[in-house]
Every structure is written in C-alpha cells, then in structure tokens.
Design a protein around this motif. Structure first.
Motif, mmCIF file in Angstrom:
data_model
loop_
_atom_site.group_PDB
_atom_site.id
_atom_site.type_symbol
_atom_site.label_atom_id
_atom_site.label_comp_id
_atom_site.label_asym_id
_atom_site.label_seq_id
_atom_site.Cartn_x
_atom_site.Cartn_y
_atom_site.Cartn_z
ATOM 1 N N LEU A 4 0.848 -1.178 0.000
ATOM 2 C CA LEU A 4 0.000 0.000 0.000
ATOM 3 C C LEU A 4 0.891 1.238 0.000
ATOM 4 N N TYR A 5 0.419 2.302 -0.658
ATOM 5 C CA TYR A 5 1.203 3.520 -0.827
ATOM 6 C C TYR A 5 0.405 4.734 -0.361
ATOM 7 N N THR A 6 1.139 5.759 0.092
ATOM 8 C CA THR A 6 0.528 7.047 0.406
ATOM 9 C C THR A 6 1.580 8.144 0.237
ATOM 10 N N ALA A 7 1.113 9.382 0.154
ATOM 11 C CA ALA A 7 2.017 10.527 0.007
ATOM 12 C C ALA A 7 2.629 10.879 1.352
ATOM 13 N N ASN A 8 3.798 11.488 1.295
ATOM 14 C CA ASN A 8 4.509 11.927 2.480
ATOM 15 C C ASN A 8 4.904 13.385 2.272
ATOM 16 N N GLY A 9 4.758 14.219 3.290
ATOM 17 C CA GLY A 9 5.166 15.610 3.195
ATOM 18 C C GLY A 9 4.008 16.540 2.921
ATOM 19 N N ARG A 10 4.367 17.782 2.650
ATOM 20 C CA ARG A 10 3.355 18.796 2.351
ATOM 21 C C ARG A 10 3.785 19.603 1.139
ATOM 22 N N VAL A 26 9.495 17.580 3.076
ATOM 23 C CA VAL A 26 9.527 16.429 3.980
ATOM 24 C C VAL A 26 10.652 16.678 4.971
ATOM 25 N N CYS A 27 10.323 16.674 6.252
ATOM 26 C CA CYS A 27 11.318 16.910 7.318
ATOM 27 C C CYS A 27 12.104 18.200 7.060
ATOM 28 N N GLU A 28 11.392 19.251 6.721
ATOM 29 C CA GLU A 28 11.958 20.583 6.479
ATOM 30 C C GLU A 28 12.935 20.646 5.302
ATOM 31 N N LYS A 29 12.977 19.613 4.470
ATOM 32 C CA LYS A 29 13.802 19.618 3.267
ATOM 33 C C LYS A 29 12.885 19.752 2.062
ATOM 34 N N GLU A 30 13.252 20.633 1.124
ATOM 35 C CA GLU A 30 12.436 20.886 -0.059
ATOM 36 C C GLU A 30 12.862 19.980 -1.210
ATOM 37 N N TYR A 31 11.860 19.388 -1.872
ATOM 38 C CA TYR A 31 12.097 18.547 -3.041
ATOM 39 C C TYR A 31 11.282 19.095 -4.200
ATOM 40 N N GLU A 32 11.968 19.500 -5.250
ATOM 41 C CA GLU A 32 11.279 19.957 -6.451
ATOM 42 C C GLU A 32 10.826 18.720 -7.227
ATOM 43 N N VAL A 33 9.611 18.762 -7.760
ATOM 44 C CA VAL A 33 9.077 17.630 -8.518
ATOM 45 C C VAL A 33 8.624 18.108 -9.889
ATOM 46 N N ASP A 34 8.663 17.189 -10.851
ATOM 47 C CA ASP A 34 8.162 17.532 -12.181
ATOM 48 C C ASP A 34 6.659 17.271 -12.233
ATOM 49 N N VAL A 35 6.055 17.529 -13.370
ATOM 50 C CA VAL A 35 4.602 17.426 -13.501
ATOM 51 C C VAL A 35 4.112 16.006 -13.235
ATOM 52 N N GLN A 36 4.780 15.015 -13.820
ATOM 53 C CA GLN A 36 4.351 13.629 -13.616
ATOM 54 C C GLN A 36 4.454 13.228 -12.145
ATOM 55 N N GLU A 37 5.557 13.584 -11.499
ATOM 56 C CA GLU A 37 5.738 13.249 -10.081
ATOM 57 C C GLU A 37 4.698 13.962 -9.220
ATOM 58 N N PHE A 38 4.419 15.217 -9.560
ATOM 59 C CA PHE A 38 3.428 15.957 -8.783
ATOM 60 C C PHE A 38 2.039 15.363 -8.949
ATOM 61 N N MET A 39 1.729 14.893 -10.153
ATOM 62 C CA MET A 39 0.425 14.249 -10.371
ATOM 63 C C MET A 39 0.300 13.005 -9.492
ATOM 64 N N LEU A 40 1.334 12.184 -9.464
ATOM 65 C CA LEU A 40 1.296 10.959 -8.651
ATOM 66 C C LEU A 40 1.247 11.284 -7.165
ATOM 67 N N TRP A 41 2.034 12.271 -6.731
ATOM 68 C CA TRP A 41 2.015 12.656 -5.323
ATOM 69 C C TRP A 41 0.620 13.160 -4.952
ATOM 70 N N SER A 42 0.009 13.955 -5.833
ATOM 71 C CA SER A 42 -1.335 14.480 -5.574
ATOM 72 C C SER A 42 -2.367 13.365 -5.487
ATOM 73 N N ILE A 43 -2.227 12.359 -6.345
ATOM 74 C CA ILE A 43 -3.144 11.213 -6.304
ATOM 75 C C ILE A 43 -3.066 10.527 -4.943
ATOM 76 N N LEU A 44 -1.870 10.407 -4.409
ATOM 77 C CA LEU A 44 -1.671 9.691 -3.143
ATOM 78 C C LEU A 44 -1.875 10.570 -1.914
ATOM 79 N N ASN A 45 -1.989 11.876 -2.099
ATOM 80 C CA ASN A 45 -2.214 12.767 -0.962
ATOM 81 C C ASN A 45 -3.602 12.520 -0.396
ATOM 82 N N TRP A 46 -3.687 12.195 0.872
ATOM 83 C CA TRP A 46 -4.923 11.873 1.582
ATOM 84 C C TRP A 46 -5.552 10.558 1.112
ATOM 85 N N ARG A 47 -4.770 9.716 0.440
ATOM 86 C CA ARG A 47 -5.264 8.408 0.014
ATOM 87 C C ARG A 47 -4.239 7.339 0.359
ATOM 88 N N ILE A 48 -4.726 6.137 0.541
ATOM 89 C CA ILE A 48 -3.881 4.953 0.684
ATOM 90 C C ILE A 48 -4.343 4.004 -0.408
#
Length: 168
Positions: A4-10, A26-48
């Motif tokens: 099972l997967y879920t998003a981590n961070g804000r 995540v843990c006060e470290k910034e990670y830049e993401v591309d469009v595809q990564e952001f789409m996947l992270w958004s899908i998993l945000n508030w979901r398992i």
C-alpha cells in the motif's frame, strides 16, 4: 506480498522569476518535482492505494489534461519512493501492509490562528468572489469528540505515531 502507498510531506508552490513550480517538503527539506511526479504525489495525498489503483487514477488524470509523458508512472513512483515523497507498507495481508505503512508515520496537528483564518475568509469572499455560503462551509470547524480532543492535545505535546494514537 501486499503493498500500500501514500504521500509523504506537504506541498508548497514556489514562485520564481521563471514561474511557479511545485515543491514537496519532507522533514523541512524541499524537493522539487516535475509534472508527472506531482500528479502521482497528488493522487496519493490523503489516500492509501494499491499499485493498480495508482495506475488507474493516473491514467484517468492524464486523459483529462494535456501533459507530455516522459516516463512510465511506475518509474515515477519508484523515484518518489527513493526520495521519500511517497511511502509504502508491505505485509502478507492488506491489514499488515496498512499497519506497516502507518506504524512509523507521525501525526502533526496543524492549525491556523484565527486572524489568518478571518483574513483568508475575507479574501476568498470579497476579492475572489466566492459566495459567503461556500466560504463559510470551507472554514467550518467540525466538532471533535472527547477522544479526538485527547489525541490532538497529546499530539501537540509530543509527536505521536499512528500506532501510539491507536493504542491511546
């Protein structure tokens, strides 16, 4: 093995001279993401979700927007896992996978001071033109049960893992 997967961070939107870009913290470290990564992270945000469910949501999202795909969604998921922007739990059953996923996650209560809430409410209502009924619904605070109040009070004193919350 079940996973099972879920998003981590804000998420924050970083504005630069070149434009805006999505950044996950995540843990006060910034990670830049591309469009595809952001789409996947958004899908998993508030979901398992299971891996096949991630693929279904992703395909549906891609079909609704015009975005250039450079790599498979599975490759993006692996990159997000390596960077810690999404997390996975594994187990013999889905219950075991869920426990593995949540056992080491910590709950950090967030809240906005009432002046910020009032200013945000006024901005949405008067500057953005959103109706009073909708903004009132957005800013409505649900009444918490006595158990929920206890958990929030404990979480403000010290970080609590999901396992500790369940035990409480």
């Amino acid at each position: 093995m079940k996973m099972l997967y879920t998003a981590n961070g804000r998420y924050i939107r970083c504005c630069t001279e070149e434009g805006t870009r999505p950044v996950i913290i995540v843990c006060e470290k910034e990670y830049e993401v591309d469009v595809q990564e952001f789409m996947l992270w958004s899908i998993l945000n508030w979901r398992i979700l299971r891996e096949d469910e991630i693929g279904s949501y992703y395909e549906k999202m891609v079909s609704n927007i015009n975005v250039t795909i450079h790599r498979s969604w599975q490759d993006c998921v692996q990159r997000l896992l390596v960077r810690g922007l999404i997390v996975a739990g594994t187990g013999d059953t889905e219950y075991d996978a869920l426990y593995d996923l949540l056992a080491c996650r910590f709950i950090i209560p967030i809240g906005a001071a009432w002046p910020l809430r009032v200013l945000s409410f006024l901005k949405l209502t008067f500057l953005e033109g959103i109706s009073w009924k909708i903004t009132r619904r957005l800013f409505h605070v649900d009444a918490r049960s006595s158990c929920e109040k206890k958990v929030i009070r404990l979480a403000r004193q010290t970080p609590l893992s999901c396992a500790e919350i369940i035990k409480s």
